[in-house]
Motif scaffolding. Sequence first.
Motif, PDB file in Angstrom:
ATOM      1  N   ASP A 114       0.889  -1.427   0.064  1.00  0.00           N
ATOM      2  CA  ASP A 114       0.013  -0.026   0.154  1.00  0.00           C
ATOM      3  C   ASP A 114       0.917   1.268   0.209  1.00  0.00           C
TER       4      ASP A 114
ATOM      5  N   GLU B 179      -9.179  -4.160  -4.980  1.00  0.00           N
ATOM      6  CA  GLU B 179      -9.092  -3.381  -6.067  1.00  0.00           C
ATOM      7  C   GLU B 179      -8.944  -4.056  -7.559  1.00  0.00           C
TER       8      GLU B 179
ATOM      9  N   ARG C  11     -11.500  -3.185 -10.741  1.00  0.00           N
ATOM     10  CA  ARG C  11     -11.124  -2.862 -12.087  1.00  0.00           C
ATOM     11  C   ARG C  11     -11.519  -3.946 -13.248  1.00  0.00           C
TER      12      ARG C  11
ATOM     13  N   ARG D  98     -11.341   2.425  -0.736  1.00  0.00           N
ATOM     14  CA  ARG D  98     -10.322   1.871  -1.737  1.00  0.00           C
ATOM     15  C   ARG D  98     -10.951   1.221  -3.052  1.00  0.00           C
ATOM     16  N   VAL D  99     -11.752   0.493  -2.785  1.00  0.00           N
ATOM     17  CA  VAL D  99     -12.587  -0.122  -3.850  1.00  0.00           C
ATOM     18  C   VAL D  99     -13.348   0.887  -4.877  1.00  0.00           C
TER      19      VAL D  99
ATOM     20  N   ALA E 101     -10.707   2.736  -6.821  1.00  0.00           N
ATOM     21  CA  ALA E 101     -10.000   1.717  -8.006  1.00  0.00           C
ATOM     22  C   ALA E 101     -11.093   1.623  -9.017  1.00  0.00           C
TER      23      ALA E 101
END
Length: 591
Positions: free
Chosen positions: A345, A362, A366, A392-393, A396
């Motif tokens: 990270d 992530e 994507r 975070r998800v 991304a």
Amino acid sequence: MTACLRLLSALCLAMLLAACASSPSSNLGELPRTPDATIEQLLGQAASAKTPAEASVLRLSAADLAYRQHANDRAGQILAQVQVEQLNAGQQIIASTLAAELALARNQPKEALNALNHPSLQRLGEASVEQQVRTHTVRARALEADGQILPAAQERVFIAPLLSGDAAAANSDAIWALVSSLPAEQLNTTGTDDLAGWQSLALAVKSAGTLDQQKAAINDWRNSHASHPAAKQLPAALTKLMELTSQPLTKVALLLPQQGQLASVGKALRDGFMAAYYQAQQAGQKPPVVEVFDSSRVTSMDDFYRQAQAAGAQMVIGPLEKPLVKQLAGRPQLPLTTLALNYSDTTTANPPQLFQFGLAAEDEAREVSRRARADGLHRAVALVPRGEWGDRVLAAFRQDFEANGGSLLGSQRVDQPVALAQQIGDLMQARQGANGSGGSRRQDVDFIFLASTPQLAQQIKPTLNFQYAGDVPVYATSNVYSASGDTSQYNDMNGVRFCETPWLLDNANPLRQQVVRQWPQAGGSLGRLYAMGADAFGLAPRLEQLKALPDNRMQGLSGNLSVNAGQRIERQLPWAQFNGGQVQRLPDTVQ
């Protein structure tokens, strides 16, 4: 892969047109030779033309010139004024090809393919070589963008004999990029034509594990396909692969926690790793010797590396603990090549010896972006959990989706199930218009991106139905699938699409069957960790070749694996859909 293929296609087209610029003319009908005319001059001549046919030809010339000058919007406006029925067959081919090129520039491959269905295209073989190459190339690009990989490759195989020099090499590289992107099970090697030869080459490379095995497979293929174009001149990627040197991997250190909170995770990874080891041994291979170290007892990574080197290890698989991975990522150099089983990270440059591999959410965000775009969906709203993981998800997904032309129209962070109906209502309700209308379901959403637990996902689909949005497709990460075997919990998730590891979607895989017989829990959600452990074994001898060849992928049990510029393993995943309480595998797309 998407960006590489598109760039390759664009370069290929430029080379092809340059190579064919001196090709002889055809009698089918072309555009007038006006090399010094401007767009405005051509349009002025069209305005004063004596016949509709003459005006249409001049406008088509102006539209084509605008496209060559990268003024796509202008080209489209001019082309819309062309009366195609006034053109002869050759000029109609040019108009249809230009319409397809402009549609592709708008990221509309289906519209491009429709443009290439014009009846005039039946006479394409009578057109000049330059026009044949241009039309077949744009059809190949449209098929590729539409996910029709083999038909796209067939188009490029067809024009290969028309090319030479750099144009032929660029086309060969494009064919290889297409066929090598396909899963092994989609490669048909039974024919005798050039396309079947390309597919058998791709299968030979995919089926070989180590670099030396791949080299041997390529040489064997060249010997048995001596007359094939690729045997005479390998694609650039394979030429580069043949130039790589490898050192046999004879011993690895497997560094995993055997005590503490991560012990069960470490055990699943270790068992998956060793299962792949024994499978390779049973297949007659000579896998490296494995020595297991307990990372929960490591107090100094320097001491551990000294111990591993003294034991003869050439590579380290692990650690799993994020603090240890972060520590390694901050160093300028490592004593041994290391495949960490987590991510640091950090955004700083890693030491060149460090690779990082994990089941990152992530990656799946994507993957949702990629799949939705491949399915022709470009406007999304998102539902993610409240908290750092959800942030975070969502980040991304947003980054990948918007970078590739998608629009994220809104998002909600789900916290309490009781608030779910209101949150979905806020996302899906149309904003009140100037005429005072409002309260209806908005119509600009192509799909919903969902990252949630199975329990929450069971409530989302009925809530969408309540909000008159039950017809909006839902694309989810693997978190929605518990793999518990209790199919009743999926009854309320009909139609929800989700990405998942091949391990949990392919019950027929021999290694999976063997592992599940010994450890039944590997058939459930823990199976993702067993798959990751098995893939870590497969990656160990292939890290350097995957690093050198970014377009190369390893078909693993946790996904289709590649190494990015930051030396992180990226996963491309297969897809499934809940259907009547069952999990239904969906056809793969490649982009």
